[in-house]
Write an enzyme that holds these catalytic residues in place. Structure first.
Site, mmCIF file in Angstrom:
data_model
loop_
_atom_site.group_PDB
_atom_site.id
_atom_site.type_symbol
_atom_site.label_atom_id
_atom_site.label_comp_id
_atom_site.label_asym_id
_atom_site.label_seq_id
_atom_site.Cartn_x
_atom_site.Cartn_y
_atom_site.Cartn_z
ATOM 1 C CB SER A 178 7.546 12.622 44.464
ATOM 2 O OG SER A 178 6.442 12.963 43.298
ATOM 3 C CG ASP A 179 4.714 18.228 46.716
ATOM 4 O OD1 ASP A 179 3.351 18.259 46.040
ATOM 5 O OD2 ASP A 179 4.677 19.071 47.687
ATOM 6 C CE1 TYR A 180 0.315 18.855 39.762
ATOM 7 C CE2 TYR A 180 2.314 19.884 38.508
ATOM 8 C CZ TYR A 180 0.711 19.594 38.686
ATOM 9 O OH TYR A 180 0.191 19.616 37.474
#
Length: 766
Positions: A308-310
Site C-alpha cells: 500500500s501507499d502511506y
C-alpha cells in the site's frame, strides 16, 4: 469511410498474455488461478525457495503471518503522523513486523534487524525500504529531467549508483521507479515521473528497474535493490492536478495510456508494486480488484507483492468505500494488496476477519508467501546484516562524474536566437543573477539523504570554475517566491557592467513533488520582473530555468535571446549548467512534456484526439481558444542544439503487410538517415510517431513508438532503424476483459525531431 473496419484480436504479444485470458471467475478472496498457471509456466515461474517458504508458513501462527503484512515507518518524515519507532521495535521482537521504511545506515539497520532475527520466535528478517528516487548520497537529476535525455542509459546509471550506495547502508528496497503518465503540469508529482507519453515512460521504467535490480537473477548481490513500480494505477490523471484526487478513466484509456509503463516494469522483473492514492472510475486503487488482481496478478502473472501507499488502506474509509478499519483491511487484502504501509488494519483485525470468513487463510498465505519470496531472493535469510565497515558514506568521484554527465545530458535548449549560446570561454565579465544564481536548492524533490549532507554545486560556482579568468559577479535580484523588487536595480546594474548576464530563475524544490500542486505555474514571485529589467538594459543575457515541472513562460520569452531548461539537475547542478552554457556539452535533450502557453490551456498534450472539428484558424466553430494561438508554447519532443541536423524521409522495408504476418511476429523496418549539417559535434533524438487515421476507437493524432539519440560529428550521417510490431500498430479496446486489436487499413508513420515533424510515409495493413 463509413464501413466497419475488419478487426483482428491479438491474444499474445511478444510472449505476454493478453487481457482476454482473464476469466474473472475466481472468488474475490482467492488468489487467481490464471496467475498460478503463469507462475508455474511463464516468466514468473516460482523460484528455488518455495519449499522453504512452505515450511516457514507451516510454523507461523496467525499473528506472525499478519505481521509479515505490516510495514511501519521509522523516524523519517515522509507523510502525516511521523515515525513509529517504538512500535516497530516491539513488533520486531515479537515477530509481528515484515518491513520498516525510512531507516538507513549500516549500524541502524543492523541494530533493528537483530531484534527480529535474534529475539523473535522464528527469526524472520525485516525488509528495509526507502524512497531512493534519484539518488542516495549522490543526487542525480529529477526523473522528469532524466526523461528529457531520451536516453535510457541515464535512469539506468542513476539507479545503479543509487543501488550500490543504499544497499551498503542496509536498504534493500526502493519505492521507485515512479511511472505515472500525466497531462497535468499543475500536479507536483510530475517531477517524479517521465512526462506525458506512455511509450517513453515504459522505456524508462524498464531501464530504471534493471538499473536497480540488474537482470533480476541476483537480487542478493551487494549492489542491487528491489524496485517498486508506482503508483498503480492512473495516479497521474488526478483531476485539476490536485494531488490524491479522483481519476475517471475508461478501460481503453487505462490500458492504452496508464498501464503500459507498469507492464514494461513487470516484464523487466520489477519485484514489487505500490498501489496509488486515487480512485479509478469510482473504485479506490487500494480496493480495486480489477487492476490489482485481474490485470496485475492474473493477466500479467506478477508474483511479487503489492504494498500500500502511506496509510492507503486506512484511507479507504475516507474515500467512502470502507465502513471501518476491519472493512478496509478486508477490501484491500481481497483486492490484491499484500503489505500495509503505516496503518495497521490487517494486523489489528486480521484474526477476526479470518474467523468470520471475510478473508481466507489461502489469501493470507498467498500474501505472506509473496513477501517471504522477495526476502529469500534478497538473501535476507542467509545474510540479514550489512558490513558496517564497507558502508558507502559519501559520493565517490565516479558517482559525481556520472551525476554531472547525466545532468547536462538531460538539459533542453528551448530557444537560441542568433546563436546566443554557447557563451565564449574567453568572455571577460559575467553577471550571474537571480534567486538560484548562488543557491544550493537545485537537487529537487525526493532527493534522498545526500541532499541534506552534500549541497549542490551552485550555478555561480560552476561558472567560476568553467571560466576562472573571467570577472564573475552575483546579485540575488529577487527571492525565489517573494514580491520584494528592491534588489532588481542592483541586478540590472550588474548586467550593465558585464559582457553577458546569466539569469537563473525557477521554482524552489518545495514547489514540486508530493502535495505540491500549483494552480499558477508561472515563475513564482517577482522573477519575471527581474527578467524584464535585465532585458531592458539592452545587454546580452541568457536565461536558465531550474524547476520541477513545465512552466508557463509568458511575455518575457520574446525578450530572452536564449533559454536553457535545466530542471532540478541534482548535486552537480552548477557544473553541468556551466558545461552546457560554455559548449563543453552540446545540449541534445528533448521535452518529455508539453509546455502550455498559459495555465488555462491545461491539459494540453501532443497525443490528443483530433475531434470532429479540429483546429482551423479561419473557422471559429472549431476546437480552439479565441484568445490563444493553437498548440503549446513548446511541444513534446522539442529541443535545440548548437549544431543543425537534417533528417530524411522515412523508408519502409515493406509498404504493405498482412495482419496475419504481424500476429505471427513479423515486423516492419523503418529507416531514416540523419546528418549533422552544422559545424559542431552534437546529438539528435530521432523520434518515430504513428497515427491510425481510421479506427474503431478514435486514435491520438500521434503516438510515440520509437526514439534513438545519436551523436554525430560535423558533416557525418548515420542510418537509424526502427522495428514496428503488432504491439506498436494496434490498441486496446473498451472491453472490461481487455482486448488488444490490430485493424486493417493505413497507418501514417512520422519520423523527425519533435512531435510536430512532417516527414511521413504510410504503411498498409491487409
Amino acid at each position: 469511410m463509413g464501413e466497419v473496419r475488419r478487426r483482428t484480436v491479438i491474444t499474445a504479444l511478444g510472449g505476454t498474455v493478453a487481457a482476454a485470458a482473464a476469466t474473472g471467475t475466481a472468488r474475490a478472496e482467492e488468489p487467481g488461478s490464471v496467475a498460478k498457471a503463469q507462475r508455474e509456466s511463464g516468466p514468473y515461474k516460482a523460484g528455488p525457495y518455495e519449499t522453504r517458504i512452505k515450511a516457514l508458513l507451516g510454523r507461523m501462527n496467525v499473528e506472525e503471518k499478519l505481521g509479515q503484512l505490516q510495514q511501519m515507518s521509522w523516524t523519517g518524515d515522509s507523510g502525516p503522523g511521523g515515525g513509529q519507532t517504538a512500535e516497530a521495535e516491539k513488533a520486531a521482537r515479537t515477530g509481528r513486523l515484515g518491513s520498516v521504511f525510512n531507516i538507513y545506515g549500516a549500524k541502524h539497520t543492523n541494530d533493528l534487524q537483530r531484534l527480529a532475527v535474534e529475539e523473535s520466535r522464528l527469526g524472520v528478517p525485516l525488509l528495509f525500504g526507502l524512497d531512493v528516487i534519484h539518488g542516495f548520497w549522490t543526487t542525480f537529476p529529477i526523473p522528469l529531467a532524466q526523461a528529457s535525455s531520451f536516453d535510457p542509459a541515464v535512469p539506468h546509471t542513476d539507479a545503479e549508483f543509487a543501488a550500490a550506495e543504499a544497499r551498503s547502508n542496509g536498504v534493500r528496497w526502493t519505492f521507485a521507479p515512479m511511472m505515472d503518465v500525466t497531462h497535468e503540469p499543475r500536479w507536483g508529482r510530475i517531477a517524479e515521473g517521465n512526462g506525458e507519453d506512455p511509450y517513453l515512460a515504459s522505456v524508462f521504467a524498464a531501464a530504471k528497474t534493471r538499473g536497480y535490480q540488474g537482470d533480476g537473477t541476483r537480487l542478493d548481490a551487494d549492489d542491487r535493490l528491489a524496485a517498486c513500480a508506482k503508483h498503480f494505477v492512473a495516479y497521474g490523471g488526478a483531476e485539476g492536478g490536485r494531488d490524491y484526487n479522483t481519476v475517471d478513466t475508461s478501460e481503453a484509456h487505462l490500458r492504452n495510456h496508464y498501464l503500459p509503463p507498469f507492464k514494461a516494469a513487470v516484464d523487466a522483473g520489477v519485484a514489487t508494486v505500490m498501489a496509488s492514492f486515487n480512485t479509478v472510475s469510482g473504485v479506490p486503487a487500494h480496493g480495486n480488484r480489477h487492476t490489482l488482481t485481474d490485470i496485475l496478478k492474473d493477466e500479467w502473472g506478477f508474483d511479487g507483492f503489492v504494498v500500500s501507499d502511506y496509510t492507503g488502506i486506512q484511507e479507504l474509509i475516507l474515500h467512502g468505500f470502507a465502513a471501518d478499519g476491519a472493512d478496509a483491511g478486508r477490501l484491500a487484502l481481497n483486492a490484491g494488496v499484500d503489505m500495509e504501509m503505516v496503518s495497521t488494519n490487517l494486523a489489528d483485525h486480521g484474526r477476526q476477519l479470518l474467523k468470520s470468513g471475510r478473508i481466507t487463510a489461502r489469501r493470507l498465505d498467498d500474501a505472506v508467501s509473496r513477501i517471504l519470496r522477495l526476502k529469500f531472493r534478497l538473501g535476507l535469510f542467509d545474510n540479514p546484516y550489512v558490513d558496517e565497515g564497507a558502508a558507502v558514506t559519501e559520493p565517490t568521484r565516479q558517482a559525481r562524474a556520472a551525476a554531472r554527465a547525466t545532468a547536462s545530458r538531460s538539459m533542453v535548449l528551448l530557444k537560441n536566437d542568433k546563436a546566443a549560446l554557447p557563451l565564449r570561454p574567453g568572455v571577460g565579465s559575467i553577471a550571474v543573477v537571480g534567486p538560484f544564481a548562488n543557491s544550493t536548492d537545485l537537487q529537487g524533490t525526493w532527493a534522498g539523504p545526500g541532499a541534506g549532507t552534500f549541497p549542490a554545486v551552485t550555478v555561480l560556482a560552476g561558472i567560476k570554475a568553467a571560466v576562472p579568468q573571467a570577472e564573475v559577479t552575483s546579485v540575488l535580484g529577487v527571492n525565489a517566491d517573494g514580491t520584494d523588487t528592491s534588489g532588481i536595480k542592483d541586478a540590472a546594474a550588474a548586467a550593465r557592467s558585464a559582457d553577458i548576464t546569466v539569469v537563473v530563475v525557477g521554482e524552489p524544490t518545495a514547489m514540486s513533488g508530493e502535495a505540491s500542486s500549483r494552480s499558477d505555474i508561472t515563475l513564482p514571485g517577482a522573477q519575471e520582473d527581474l527578467i524584464t529589467a535585465i532585458a531592458a538594459t539592452g545587454k546580452p543575457f541568457v536565461v536558465v530555468l531550474v524547476n520541477g515541472r513545465p512552466l508557463t513562460i509568458g511575455g518575457w520569452l520574446d525578450s530572452a535571446p536564449a533559454v536553457l531548461e535545466a530542471w532540478h539537475p541534482g548535486m552537480e547542478a552548477g557544473n553541468a549548467v556551466a558545461d552546457v552554457l560554455f559548449g563543453t556539452v552540446n545540449p541534445g535533450g528533448k521535452l518529455p512534456v508539453s509546455f502550455p502557453r498559459i495555465v488555462g490551456q491545461v491539459p494540453i498534450y501532443y497525443n490528443h484526439e483530433n475531434t470532429g472539428r479540429p483546429y482551423d484558424a479561419d473557422n471559429k466553430y472549431t476546437s480552439k481558444y479565441l484568445d490563444l494561438p493553437d498548440g503549446p508554447q513548446f511541444p513534446f519532443g522539442h529541443g535545440l542544439s548548437y549544431t543543425t541536423f537534417a533528417i530524411g524521409d522515412p523508408v519502409l522495408s515493406a509498404r504493405r503487410i498482412s495482419s496475419r504476418a504481424l500476429r505471427k511476429g513479423d515486423t516492419v523496418e523503418v529507416k531514416v538517415t540523419v546528418r549533422n549539417t552544422g559545424e559542431r559535434a552534437g546529438d539528435e533524438v530521432v523520434q518515430l510517431y504513428l497515427h491510425d487515421p481510421v479506427a474503431s476507437i478514435v486514435q491520438p493524432v500521434r503516438r510515440l513508438r520509437g526514439f534513438r539519440r545519436v551523436s554525430l560529428a560535423p558533416g557525418r550521417s548515420t542510418t537509424v532503424r526502427f522495428r514496428l510490431a503488432a504491439e506498436d500498430l494496434g490498441f486496446w479496446t473498451h472491453d472490461t476483459g481487455g482486448q488488444f486489436e490490430l485493424e486493417t487499413g493505413d497507418i501514417d508513420i512520422y519520423v523527425g525531431n519533435s512531435s510536430l515533424t512532417t516527414g511521413r510515409t504510410t504503411l498498409t495493413i491487409d
